[in-house]
Design a protein around this motif. Structure first.
Motif, PDB file in Angstrom:
ATOM      1  N   LEU A 159      -0.148  10.092   3.715  1.00  0.00           N
ATOM      2  CA  LEU A 159      -0.084   9.895   2.267  1.00  0.00           C
ATOM      3  C   LEU A 159      -0.049  11.225   1.517  1.00  0.00           C
ATOM      4  O   LEU A 159      -0.603  12.219   1.978  1.00  0.00           O
ATOM      5  CB  LEU A 159      -1.295   9.083   1.797  1.00  0.00           C
ATOM      6  N   VAL A 160       0.584  11.214   0.363  1.00  0.00           N
ATOM      7  CA  VAL A 160       0.616  12.425  -0.453  1.00  0.00           C
ATOM      8  C   VAL A 160      -0.809  12.809  -0.842  1.00  0.00           C
ATOM      9  O   VAL A 160      -1.683  11.949  -0.944  1.00  0.00           O
ATOM     10  CB  VAL A 160       1.470  12.245  -1.737  1.00  0.00           C
ATOM     11  N   ASP A 161      -1.016  14.091  -1.037  1.00  0.00           N
ATOM     12  CA  ASP A 161      -2.339  14.559  -1.438  1.00  0.00           C
ATOM     13  C   ASP A 161      -2.708  13.947  -2.782  1.00  0.00           C
ATOM     14  O   ASP A 161      -1.845  13.797  -3.646  1.00  0.00           O
ATOM     15  CB  ASP A 161      -2.351  16.088  -1.563  1.00  0.00           C
ATOM     16  N   GLY A 162      -3.952  13.641  -2.918  1.00  0.00           N
ATOM     17  CA  GLY A 162      -4.410  13.172  -4.223  1.00  0.00           C
ATOM     18  C   GLY A 162      -4.525  11.665  -4.352  1.00  0.00           C
ATOM     19  O   GLY A 162      -4.976  11.175  -5.382  1.00  0.00           O
ATOM     20  N   VAL A 163      -4.084  10.915  -3.310  1.00  0.00           N
ATOM     21  CA  VAL A 163      -4.327   9.467  -3.347  1.00  0.00           C
ATOM     22  C   VAL A 163      -5.839   9.282  -3.276  1.00  0.00           C
ATOM     23  O   VAL A 163      -6.492   9.813  -2.371  1.00  0.00           O
ATOM     24  CB  VAL A 163      -3.620   8.742  -2.176  1.00  0.00           C
ATOM     25  N   GLU A 164      -6.394   8.569  -4.235  1.00  0.00           N
ATOM     26  CA  GLU A 164      -7.849   8.569  -4.367  1.00  0.00           C
ATOM     27  C   GLU A 164      -8.553   7.635  -3.405  1.00  0.00           C
ATOM     28  O   GLU A 164      -9.746   7.791  -3.148  1.00  0.00           O
ATOM     29  CB  GLU A 164      -8.230   8.248  -5.819  1.00  0.00           C
ATOM     30  N   GLY A 165      -7.824   6.688  -2.863  1.00  0.00           N
ATOM     31  CA  GLY A 165      -8.486   5.818  -1.911  1.00  0.00           C
ATOM     32  C   GLY A 165      -7.568   4.739  -1.386  1.00  0.00           C
ATOM     33  O   GLY A 165      -6.571   4.396  -2.018  1.00  0.00           O
ATOM     34  N   VAL A 166      -7.890   4.262  -0.194  1.00  0.00           N
ATOM     35  CA  VAL A 166      -7.198   3.113   0.372  1.00  0.00           C
ATOM     36  C   VAL A 166      -8.144   1.940   0.118  1.00  0.00           C
ATOM     37  O   VAL A 166      -9.233   1.890   0.674  1.00  0.00           O
ATOM     38  CB  VAL A 166      -6.940   3.309   1.881  1.00  0.00           C
ATOM     39  N   ILE A 167      -7.736   1.047  -0.757  1.00  0.00           N
ATOM     40  CA  ILE A 167      -8.698   0.066  -1.253  1.00  0.00           C
ATOM     41  C   ILE A 167      -8.256  -1.375  -1.004  1.00  0.00           C
ATOM     42  O   ILE A 167      -7.067  -1.653  -0.829  1.00  0.00           O
ATOM     43  CB  ILE A 167      -8.966   0.272  -2.764  1.00  0.00           C
ATOM     44  N   SER A 168      -9.213  -2.270  -0.994  1.00  0.00           N
ATOM     45  CA  SER A 168      -8.937  -3.685  -0.730  1.00  0.00           C
ATOM     46  C   SER A 168      -8.545  -4.386  -2.025  1.00  0.00           C
ATOM     47  O   SER A 168      -8.681  -3.835  -3.117  1.00  0.00           O
ATOM     48  CB  SER A 168     -10.191  -4.346  -0.172  1.00  0.00           C
ATOM     49  N   ALA A 169      -8.114  -5.628  -1.867  1.00  0.00           N
ATOM     50  CA  ALA A 169      -7.736  -6.430  -3.035  1.00  0.00           C
ATOM     51  C   ALA A 169      -8.950  -6.622  -3.945  1.00  0.00           C
ATOM     52  O   ALA A 169      -8.829  -6.649  -5.172  1.00  0.00           O
ATOM     53  CB  ALA A 169      -7.179  -7.775  -2.585  1.00  0.00           C
ATOM     54  N   THR A 170     -10.129  -6.748  -3.339  1.00  0.00           N
ATOM     55  CA  THR A 170     -11.350  -6.913  -4.143  1.00  0.00           C
ATOM     56  C   THR A 170     -11.632  -5.644  -4.947  1.00  0.00           C
ATOM     57  O   THR A 170     -11.961  -5.701  -6.131  1.00  0.00           O
ATOM     58  CB  THR A 170     -12.549  -7.207  -3.218  1.00  0.00           C
ATOM     59  N   ASP A 171     -11.480  -4.493  -4.273  1.00  0.00           N
ATOM     60  CA  ASP A 171     -11.653  -3.218  -4.996  1.00  0.00           C
ATOM     61  C   ASP A 171     -10.686  -3.151  -6.167  1.00  0.00           C
ATOM     62  O   ASP A 171     -11.013  -2.666  -7.244  1.00  0.00           O
ATOM     63  CB  ASP A 171     -11.355  -2.013  -4.079  1.00  0.00           C
ATOM     64  N   PHE A 172      -9.469  -3.641  -5.908  1.00  0.00           N
ATOM     65  CA  PHE A 172      -8.448  -3.585  -6.954  1.00  0.00           C
ATOM     66  C   PHE A 172      -8.880  -4.404  -8.162  1.00  0.00           C
ATOM     67  O   PHE A 172      -8.641  -4.026  -9.309  1.00  0.00           O
ATOM     68  CB  PHE A 172      -7.100  -4.097  -6.415  1.00  0.00           C
ATOM     69  N   MET A 173      -9.521  -5.544  -7.899  1.00  0.00           N
ATOM     70  CA  MET A 173      -9.979  -6.389  -9.006  1.00  0.00           C
ATOM     71  C   MET A 173     -10.989  -5.634  -9.865  1.00  0.00           C
ATOM     72  O   MET A 173     -10.978  -5.735 -11.087  1.00  0.00           O
ATOM     73  CB  MET A 173     -10.611  -7.685  -8.469  1.00  0.00           C
ATOM     74  N   GLU A 174     -11.849  -4.886  -9.199  1.00  0.00           N
ATOM     75  CA  GLU A 174     -12.843  -4.109  -9.959  1.00  0.00           C
ATOM     76  C   GLU A 174     -12.137  -2.999 -10.743  1.00  0.00           C
ATOM     77  O   GLU A 174     -12.409  -2.771 -11.919  1.00  0.00           O
ATOM     78  CB  GLU A 174     -13.876  -3.497  -9.004  1.00  0.00           C
ATOM     79  N   LEU A 175     -11.222  -2.326 -10.064  1.00  0.00           N
ATOM     80  CA  LEU A 175     -10.494  -1.220 -10.685  1.00  0.00           C
ATOM     81  C   LEU A 175      -9.730  -1.661 -11.928  1.00  0.00           C
ATOM     82  O   LEU A 175      -9.666  -0.953 -12.921  1.00  0.00           O
ATOM     83  CB  LEU A 175      -9.506  -0.663  -9.649  1.00  0.00           C
ATOM     84  N   SER A 176      -9.152  -2.861 -11.853  1.00  0.00           N
ATOM     85  CA  SER A 176      -8.252  -3.296 -12.915  1.00  0.00           C
ATOM     86  C   SER A 176      -8.960  -4.073 -14.012  1.00  0.00           C
ATOM     87  O   SER A 176      -8.309  -4.601 -14.908  1.00  0.00           O
ATOM     88  CB  SER A 176      -7.115  -4.128 -12.328  1.00  0.00           C
ATOM     89  N   GLU A 177     -10.281  -4.144 -13.953  1.00  0.00           N
ATOM     90  CA  GLU A 177     -11.004  -4.907 -14.972  1.00  0.00           C
ATOM     91  C   GLU A 177     -10.675  -4.369 -16.372  1.00  0.00           C
ATOM     92  O   GLU A 177     -10.782  -3.180 -16.633  1.00  0.00           O
ATOM     93  CB  GLU A 177     -12.511  -4.822 -14.726  1.00  0.00           C
ATOM     94  N   GLY A 178     -10.256  -5.266 -17.227  1.00  0.00           N
ATOM     95  CA  GLY A 178      -9.963  -4.890 -18.614  1.00  0.00           C
ATOM     96  C   GLY A 178      -8.646  -4.162 -18.792  1.00  0.00           C
ATOM     97  O   GLY A 178      -8.310  -3.750 -19.903  1.00  0.00           O
ATOM     98  N   ALA A 179      -7.881  -3.990 -17.713  1.00  0.00           N
ATOM     99  CA  ALA A 179      -6.632  -3.217 -17.816  1.00  0.00           C
ATOM    100  C   ALA A 179      -5.447  -4.136 -18.071  1.00  0.00           C
ATOM    101  O   ALA A 179      -5.478  -5.315 -17.756  1.00  0.00           O
ATOM    102  CB  ALA A 179      -6.392  -2.434 -16.532  1.00  0.00           C
ATOM    103  N   GLN A 180      -4.406  -3.563 -18.643  1.00  0.00           N
ATOM    104  CA  GLN A 180      -3.127  -4.259 -18.695  1.00  0.00           C
ATOM    105  C   GLN A 180      -2.438  -3.976 -17.370  1.00  0.00           C
ATOM    106  O   GLN A 180      -2.559  -2.871 -16.842  1.00  0.00           O
ATOM    107  CB  GLN A 180      -2.299  -3.722 -19.856  1.00  0.00           C
ATOM    108  N   ILE A 181      -1.749  -4.971 -16.859  1.00  0.00           N
ATOM    109  CA  ILE A 181      -1.156  -4.806 -15.529  1.00  0.00           C
ATOM    110  C   ILE A 181       0.359  -4.982 -15.582  1.00  0.00           C
ATOM    111  O   ILE A 181       0.861  -5.907 -16.216  1.00  0.00           O
ATOM    112  CB  ILE A 181      -1.767  -5.803 -14.526  1.00  0.00           C
ATOM    113  N   ILE A 182       1.045  -4.058 -14.934  1.00  0.00           N
ATOM    114  CA  ILE A 182       2.500  -4.188 -14.788  1.00  0.00           C
ATOM    115  C   ILE A 182       2.791  -4.276 -13.307  1.00  0.00           C
ATOM    116  O   ILE A 182       2.381  -3.403 -12.532  1.00  0.00           O
ATOM    117  CB  ILE A 182       3.234  -2.965 -15.384  1.00  0.00           C
TER     118      ILE A 182
END
Lengths: 184, 105
Positions: A159-182
């Protein structure tokens, strides 16, 4: 007459300024499908919006060092493929859909990719690796999907440098809380 | 087209407040424009502002995008965000007295 100076509103005084948050999901690895998500993310960052990109499935090719500079464009399955140059032969031809069978001709994907890359470069739009770097420079956050990562048997070094994490779908749900999604 | 008064000077602006007549711009005005949006000009601020104006003139009156500020101007994007917080391209163009950039990248 009171003369209040006309000053542009850069949103700095809004109570909710900085609250807007955007998550772009990049799930495709074709050259033409890699750009929309990256360009929208870059535009959002330029507007001061907290921006995250989640790369999943074929979108992984955008942040895989071995593939990101080698994304392809295929005419196959794309009925909106036109050739502006054909207008020179006969006006109107530029609106014609290219026959699907042409896309299967050996070498056609490579030729179409080359043509698209040139059109992109002519507009001064960065290459995919440059776009990814630019987004990071602007403060964008990159995340990789755990499932696709495991499925494609990738290593962190891919992976390119700077990818902050390899995360699960559950992590993604937490990450995207309150966000607009495209989703792209 | 409206006019407005910034630091005692009448200037022509568009509805948003961006200068429409680049000839009305000078560095003294830029200091005042910056102050209106909470920015105190330092040497670090001047370099990109001057480049933006030069590039605008040299490049068919097209305001450079943030990307171009980096590739053609050699400015570090992270620093531009630090100097002109949140919306560096728009804020720089306002201070530089040029239209806001229209390019996507």
């Amino acid at each position: 007459m009171t003369d209040t100076p006309i000053i542009p509103d850069f949103g700095d005084d809004d109570a909710d300024s900085g609250e807007r948050k955007l998550v772009v999901i990049c799930s495709k690895g074709n050259l033409d499908m890699a750009y929309p998500g990256l360009i929208l993310a870059s535009a959002a960052l330029g507007e001061g919006i907290e921006t995250h990109i989640f790369f999943t499935f074929w979108g992984f090719d955008i942040i895989n060092k071995k593939t990101q500079d080698n994304l392809k464009f295929s005419m196959v399955g794309n009925t909106a493929m036109h050739m502006p140059e054909l207008a020179r032969l006969k006006p109107g031809l530029e609106n014609m859909s290219m026959p699907q069978v042409l896309g299967g001709v050996p070498g056609m994907t490579s030729a179409a990719t080359k043509m698209m890359k040139k059109q992109i470069a002519d507009l001064d739009i960065p290459t995919i690796p440059e776009m990814v770097e630019h987004i990071q420079d602007m403060g964008g956050h990159l995340w990789a999907c755990r499932l696709s990562f495991d499925m494609m048997k990738l290593n962190e070094e891919d992976l390119v440098d700077g990818v902050e994490g390899v995360i699960s779908a559950t992590d993604f749900m937490e990450l995207s809380e309150g966000a607009q999604i495209i989703f792209v | 087209m409206p006019t407005t008064t910034i630091a005692g000077r009448r200037i022509d602006v568009n509805e948003e407040g961006f200068l429409v007549n680049p000839d009305e711009w000078d560095e003294a005005l830029a200091v005042e424009l910056a102050r209106q949006i909470g920015i105190e000009m330092t040497d670090a601020h001047w370099a990109p502002i001057r480049f933006m104006r030069e590039d605008y003139q040299a490049n068919d009156k097209v305001t450079p995008t943030l990307r171009r500020m980096s590739t053609a101007g050699g400015f570090n994007v992270k620093e531009l965000f630090a100097l002109f917080p949140k919306k560096p391209a728009k804020k720089m163009s306002y201070i530089a007295g040029v239209p806001k950039p229209v390019g996507c990248v």
